[in-house]
Design a protein around this motif. Sequence first.
Motif, short mmCIF file in Angstrom:
data_model
loop_
_atom_site.label_atom_id
_atom_site.label_comp_id
_atom_site.label_asym_id
_atom_site.label_seq_id
_atom_site.Cartn_x
_atom_site.Cartn_y
_atom_site.Cartn_z
N ILE A 223 0.26 2.03 6.70
CA ILE A 223 0.71 3.38 6.38
C ILE A 223 0.68 3.60 4.87
N TRP A 224 1.19 2.60 4.13
CA TRP A 224 1.26 2.73 2.68
C TRP A 224 -0.14 2.82 2.07
N GLN A 225 -1.05 2.05 2.61
CA GLN A 225 -2.44 2.12 2.14
C GLN A 225 -3.02 3.51 2.40
N THR A 226 -2.66 4.10 3.56
CA THR A 226 -3.11 5.46 3.88
C THR A 226 -2.53 6.46 2.89
N VAL A 227 -1.24 6.30 2.56
CA VAL A 227 -0.60 7.16 1.56
C VAL A 227 -1.36 7.10 0.25
N CYS A 228 -1.69 5.88 -0.18
CA CYS A 228 -2.36 5.69 -1.47
C CYS A 228 -3.78 6.23 -1.45
N LYS A 229 -4.44 6.21 -0.30
CA LYS A 229 -5.78 6.78 -0.19
C LYS A 229 -5.71 8.31 -0.23
N MET A 230 -4.67 8.88 0.40
CA MET A 230 -4.51 10.33 0.40
C MET A 230 -4.20 10.85 -1.01
N GLU A 231 -3.41 10.02 -1.75
CA GLU A 231 -3.03 10.44 -3.10
C GLU A 231 -2.77 9.20 -3.94
N SER A 232 -3.71 8.87 -4.77
CA SER A 232 -3.65 7.60 -5.50
C SER A 232 -2.67 7.60 -6.66
N ASP A 233 -2.35 8.78 -7.20
CA ASP A 233 -1.50 8.84 -8.39
C ASP A 233 -0.09 9.37 -8.08
N HIS A 234 0.45 9.03 -6.91
CA HIS A 234 1.77 9.54 -6.52
C HIS A 234 2.91 8.94 -7.35
N GLY A 235 2.69 7.78 -7.93
CA GLY A 235 3.70 7.19 -8.82
C GLY A 235 4.79 6.41 -8.13
N TYR A 236 4.71 6.25 -6.80
CA TYR A 236 5.75 5.54 -6.05
C TYR A 236 5.34 4.08 -5.81
N THR A 237 6.36 3.24 -5.52
CA THR A 237 6.14 1.84 -5.16
C THR A 237 6.86 1.55 -3.84
N LEU A 238 6.21 0.76 -3.00
CA LEU A 238 6.82 0.31 -1.74
C LEU A 238 7.49 -1.04 -1.97
N HIS A 239 8.80 -1.12 -1.68
CA HIS A 239 9.54 -2.37 -1.77
C HIS A 239 9.91 -2.83 -0.36
N ILE A 240 9.51 -4.05 0.01
CA ILE A 240 9.88 -4.64 1.29
C ILE A 240 10.78 -5.83 0.99
N VAL A 241 12.04 -5.75 1.42
CA VAL A 241 13.03 -6.78 1.10
C VAL A 241 13.33 -7.61 2.35
N GLY A 242 13.12 -8.90 2.28
CA GLY A 242 13.42 -9.78 3.42
C GLY A 242 12.55 -11.01 3.39
N ASP A 243 12.78 -11.90 4.35
CA ASP A 243 11.91 -13.06 4.52
C ASP A 243 11.78 -13.35 6.00
N GLY A 244 10.85 -14.23 6.34
CA GLY A 244 10.60 -14.52 7.74
C GLY A 244 9.20 -15.07 7.95
N GLU A 245 8.86 -15.31 9.21
CA GLU A 245 7.61 -16.00 9.52
C GLU A 245 6.36 -15.19 9.20
N GLU A 246 6.49 -13.89 9.00
CA GLU A 246 5.33 -13.05 8.71
C GLU A 246 5.03 -12.93 7.20
N GLU A 247 5.81 -13.59 6.37
CA GLU A 247 5.68 -13.39 4.92
C GLU A 247 4.29 -13.71 4.41
N GLN A 248 3.73 -14.84 4.78
CA GLN A 248 2.41 -15.23 4.29
C GLN A 248 1.33 -14.29 4.81
N ASN A 249 1.46 -13.84 6.05
CA ASN A 249 0.49 -12.90 6.60
C ASN A 249 0.51 -11.58 5.85
N LEU A 250 1.70 -11.14 5.48
CA LEU A 250 1.82 -9.88 4.73
C LEU A 250 1.22 -10.01 3.34
N LYS A 251 1.47 -11.13 2.69
CA LYS A 251 0.89 -11.36 1.37
C LYS A 251 -0.64 -11.38 1.45
#
Length: 396
Positions: A223-251
């Motif tokens: 979704i965030w990648q879609t947001v950035c493609k729709m508007e690249s200079d929006h000036g916002y940052t996505l923060h995902i706070v947490g840990d778990g087994e999916e961390e390496q996959n997300l990175k």
Amino acid sequence: MNTYINIPTEEREARKSICMYYNSVSVSGGVERIISVLAKEWSKEYQVTILVKDDGRCFYPLPDDIQIDSVDIPLQLNMHSRWQRKLAILRSLIASKKRLNQYFESHPFDILYTATPLNALEIFILGRKCFRKTIISEHASYYAYNNNIVYRCIRKFLYPKATLLSVPTSGDAKLYQADGCRAEYIPHVSVFKALPKIPEKKKIILSVGRLTPDKQFSKLLEIWQTVCKMESDHGYTLHIVGDGEEEQNLKKQINEQGIPHVALVPRTKDITAHYFEAALFASTSRHEGFGLVMLESMAYATPCISFHVPSGAEDIIQDQVNGFLVEPFDINTYAMKILSYMHLSPVEANLYRAAALDTVNNWDNEAILAKWFSAFDIICNKRNMTATRTFGRNLM
């Protein structure tokens, strides 16, 4: 919410007792948080003990007079092997019967509380004496066990037999009632105090939770990648706070797909600064038992956007009032909603933020606790649940 009152030992000894049985309260999960919150509230009227399988550490602070005991059979699950998990659960189930029998013989309680199907099954195996005074509290969505045949069978067999099944979402409560369960809609108590005024917000989209497949953080990155493609200079940052087994996959997803303006932040006990600064909270869960994290974000005047998944979000989010509900799993519409919120005028954005604060201010903890104490009274007095139903239906 009332502050905790330290009650004299003599008075506590005369009161009814509750045992909350759960595998572990050592991590910062949503269920663990709810157990700690309920334990604090119930301990004002009852003697409360939390019974676990591990070393008895609690991630969340508890009053000194809440006892934490252990049956010392830690349940360690290999999240990378389904068969290993099943074997570990079977071993735990066999070992728990002897340990629980010994414990409850020497520690009698008036009420037992469980928070997973497996824990409820362990109590059921002990016999009617224990099970008839047990409240099964279901924290997961009704649909959470669709891919878990073992838990699905336990639920189908066990839940209709329960004296009380507490369910924190209105939609799930109706589904369980239709299955013949004595299910009651009891939302979670809020421990969150709304800010007195709307703080200065930064250009941050926030998401918080365990990095597990059910939370679908990979979809949030899409979704965030879609947001950035729709508007690249929006000036916002996505923060995902947490840990778990999916961390390496997300990175890996972030790096390989070149997704910009993303920060993966380790879990923290002090999450308040993140909520304080965030302009919008984003949830992409496949299903939710209860959106506690959404309620927490609203306490900091942070509106929420979520997929309109069965149960959970709809009890907290009012679409286009204190946030947004998007049909599952429409990535483009979700992205467009985020962009539209980014472009609101300060006056329009503050209407959403004020509505978020109102959601928390209007959360009726007294009515919720009254439902719990009414349930305890019924179980302690061994009355028929269906004949003496005193619970209110519309709390919120």
